[in-house]
Design a protein around this motif. Structure first.
Motif, PDB file in Angstrom:
ATOM      1  N   ASN A  77      82.951  41.437  -5.539  1.00 23.88           N
ATOM      2  CA  ASN A  77      82.202  40.209  -5.281  1.00 23.88           C
ATOM      3  C   ASN A  77      82.682  39.050  -6.143  1.00 23.88           C
ATOM      4  OD1 ASN A  77      79.638  40.403  -3.359  1.00 23.88           O
ATOM      5  ND2 ASN A  77      80.108  42.405  -4.202  1.00 23.88           N
ATOM      6  N   THR A 120      76.800  43.622   1.113  1.00 27.87           N
ATOM      7  CA  THR A 120      77.817  42.635   1.478  1.00 27.87           C
ATOM      8  C   THR A 120      77.353  41.909   2.744  1.00 27.87           C
ATOM      9  OG1 THR A 120      79.469  44.189   0.652  1.00 27.87           O
ATOM     10  CG2 THR A 120      80.281  42.324   1.950  1.00 27.87           C
ATOM     11  N   ASN A 131      79.081  37.587   0.175  1.00 24.00           N
ATOM     12  CA  ASN A 131      80.535  37.690   0.098  1.00 24.00           C
ATOM     13  C   ASN A 131      81.170  37.548   1.480  1.00 24.00           C
ATOM     14  OD1 ASN A 131      83.194  38.173  -0.497  1.00 24.00           O
ATOM     15  ND2 ASN A 131      82.825  40.039  -1.680  1.00 24.00           N
ATOM     16  N   TYR A 191      76.388  36.266  -7.504  1.00 24.14           N
ATOM     17  CA  TYR A 191      77.361  35.942  -6.438  1.00 24.14           C
ATOM     18  C   TYR A 191      77.991  34.555  -6.663  1.00 24.14           C
ATOM     19  CZ  TYR A 191      75.031  40.014  -4.466  1.00 24.14           C
ATOM     20  OH  TYR A 191      74.505  41.262  -4.295  1.00 24.14           O
TER      21      TYR A 191
END
Ligand code: GTP
Ligand code: SPV
Ligand code: MN
Length: 613
Positions: free
Chosen positions: A272, A319, A324, A521
């Motif tokens: 990530n 995810t 991402n 993130y």
């Protein structure tokens, strides 16, 4: 290609011996290329082990479901079989190499009956580059061959570099499930029972013997086995570093770039971070690698890193397009999925994918039909995708892959990050006071154990020095000493200022409601920007007992993080740190006995004194 066509006499002899031992029905040398990849996938489709995904939604992609006993690395069955037990050290499982080879030879006897043996020549690092290492994996799993095609560089071009007598790391792999006459896998993932699984390394002879598992790092032997466990031993002997680190390129609004590596334990955010899309305007992050870095010193005294891999074996759950997007695009085609859910319209699904599953029913990772989840979360223990479900995707499909990602020279590193999942005590970011203090920080990394390993410790914090606990091929005390030695060498050469700066990061602090305080993130770009500036001598910081912390206003607060939150995660939790240090002194460092470098005890004493205010 036939085994008889092999030009390397040592390799040919080794393969012939393996054939005699393992008794496959046939054997072939992998040449690489799309046709071979397609053939491997077709074999597993014919065996009922794979499901072809909807060509409109996931072109060229397939889904596999593994056996419930074979879903992650098996640390308890992973061995460093050095000649002396003391060379494996207290953090590795050790068995006498002769004894282990005897046991495993017994298991390998006839283990490929009814199957084809594939001989995979592979290169870790660009084929033919100085820093690359060649391995040859023998396997009876076409799933492994297909994955190796994506994760490494495979085939005839590697044999050409090897020539008639080049060095390679011989690597045995078998799923450990011979077939009786007429027997087929018939949709059942082949593997051996847990007590027969062995992931073995012989560091002195640079050999790998793996038996009984077909999953990830247990079976794709270029990755953890060669590029970390064996390579860490080579690196110690030859004065370089083989690390469990992502490599990213970051560019500031002025167009200046730096390269940063980061060591976080398994499933703690390397992929990530390597692919993040900055929320900070004007900043850009590009990917060089997402799991492993090999670093050597250049003549200029800087450390240059290459990514020895060619693909991503990424954690699927969590995810999504928000967290991402670059990984989602990487895995949008030509991807192998393992242990994800299968939707009615022939696509994959996992917890945290960002949307509920279409249709009425979904097939979970165990192959059971279940009602389609309307939301993107499932109750713990009832997941549709296994928490360690993965995608295998070619790195070249990543939209943010850096143009220099295959440069054999590598990229010059400005900063190392260490980190882990720490709900308490450890601040958002902390810069070391110098190299040895940084090595100290790396040596005490702790993290909650994740589903990337089969263990009854999942969720508990354990020490995972340098995120290398399961991957260091020798005594961890000697590994610490190796890091200290590199710093001293740079200093003696007057090049200490060329060494990367060292930082500790923690995206996983939780509040009283057990919620993450920091959004993580893309917002991690705020921390990367501070680190970038610190490398240039900028960035507002305060000197504290544990290192340099950002002033409360040095990092602009993202949405949802209050002033009090920010103050909490950038402050020194004196009481928490005292406990941390006491734990290191009592439970962690003594494990390493007299191999624990004195410099690290000095750091421990110094930080303890500084905390005693
Ligand atoms: P390995 O491939 O096992 O070595 O893992 P990794 O270190 O590459 O971890 P990865 O980036 O795949 O992340 C693992 C899990 O952590 C995923 O479920 C992510 O969604 C989650 N994660 C990653 N980054 C962050 C973050 O900044 N904050 C939070 N809260 N979760 C994150
Ligand atoms: C890890 O566990 O750190 C991984 C996945 O990267 S595996 O390749 O299975 O080791
Ligand atoms: Mn990893």
């Amino acid at each position: 290609m036939k085994v008889s066509e092999l030009k390397h006499s040592g390799l040919k002899k080794w393969v012939e011996e393996a054939i005699a031992l393992m008794s496959p029905d046939s054997a072939e040398v992998c040449e690489g290329g799309q046709a071979e990849y397609d053939r491997m996938i077709q074999i597993t489709l014919d065996q009922g082990l794979a499901t072809k995904l909807n060509g409109q939604k996931r072109p060229g992609s397939v889904l596999y479901r593994s056996d419930p006993s074979d879903v992650a690395r098996v640390e308890n069955r992973t061995y460093i079989a050095s000649e002396k037990e003391s060379d494996a050290g207290p953090t590795n499982h050790w068995v006498d190499p002769k004894e282990l080879k005897k046991t495993m030879t017994g298991l390998y006897q006839g283990c490929m009956k009814g199957r084809t043996m594939y001989i995979i020549p592979f290169s870790m690092g660009p084929v033919g580059s100085d820093i690359a290492k060649i391995g040859v994996e023998i396997t009876d799993s076409p799933y492994v061959v297909a994955n190796m095609h994506i994760m490494t560089r495979v085939g005839t071009k590697v044999l050409e570099v090897l020539g008639g007598d080049g060095p390679y790391v011989p690597s045995y792999h078998s799923v450990g499930k011979p077939l009786a006459a007429g027997e087929k896998d018939n949709g059942v993932w082949p593997c051996a029972p847990m007590d027969d699984k062995y992931i073995s390394h012989f560091p002195e002879t640079r050999e790998i013997w793996s038996y009984g598992s077909g999953y990830g790092g247990n079976a794709l032997l270029g990755k953890k086995c060669l590029a970390l466990r064996i390579a860490s031993v080579l690196a110690r002997d030859e004065g370089w570093l083989a690390e469990h680190m992502l490599i990213l390129k970051i560019t500031n609004p002025k167009g200046e770039s730096k390269y940063i590596t980061g060591a976080f334990p398994s499933a703690c955010g390397k992929t990530n971070l390597a692919m993040l899309i900055p929320t900070l305007p004007g900043w850009k992050v590009e990917t060089v690698g997402d799991d492993i870095a090999w670093m050597k010193f250049g003549d200029d005294g800087r450390l240059y890193a290459i990514n020895p891999e060619a693909g991503f074996f990424g954690v699927a759950p969590g995810t999504n397009d928000e967290s991402n997007r670059n990984a989602m695009v990487s895995a949008s085609k030509n991807t192998i999925f393992t242990n994800c859910g299968l939707t009615e319209d022939g696509d994959i699904w996992w917890e945290g994918i960002g949307y509920g599953a279409p249709g009425k029913e979904i097939i979970d990772w165990k192959g059971n039909r279940r009602p389609s989840p309307q939301k993107d979360k499932s109750p713990k223990g009832e997941e549709i995708a296994h928490p360690n479900a993965r995608f295998t995707a070619p790195a070249k499909q990543c939209p943010c892959i850096a143009k220099e990602w295959e440069d054999p020279k590598g990229v010059p590193i400005s900063a190392f990050l260490f980190g882990g999942r720490r709900p308490k005590t450890i601040p958002l970011v902390n810069q070391s006071k110098g190299w040895i203090h940084g090595v100290f920080m790396g040596s005490i990394v702790g993290s909650e154990v994740t589903a990337a390993v089969i263990s009854d410790q999942v969720g508990q914090v354990r020490r995972d020095p340098f995120a290398m606990l399961p991957f260091c091929g020798y005594h961890m005390g000697d590994y610490f000493a190796h890091w200290i030695r590199l710093g001293k060498k740079a200093e003696a050469a007057g090049k200490a200022d060329k060494l990367p700066k060292i930082f500790f990061v923690n995206w996983f602090r939780k509040n009283a409601d057990d919620k993450f305080i920091w959004p993580g993130y893309g917002e991690n770009s705020r921390v990367l920007a501070w680190i970038f500036d610190r490398c240039d001598g900028g960035g507002k910081a305060v000197d504290t007992p544990i290192g340099w912390l950002p002033t409360p206003d040095a990092i602009e607060r993202p949405d949802g993080v209050s002033e009090a939150d920010m103050a909490e995660i950038t402050a020194v939790d004196i009481e928490g740190w005292k406990k941390e240090i006491a734990d290191v002194r009592k439970n962690h460092y003594p494990k390493f006995g007299d191999k624990l470098p004195k410099e690290l005890y000095d750091e421990l004493d110094a930080i303890e004194k500084r905390l005693d205010v």
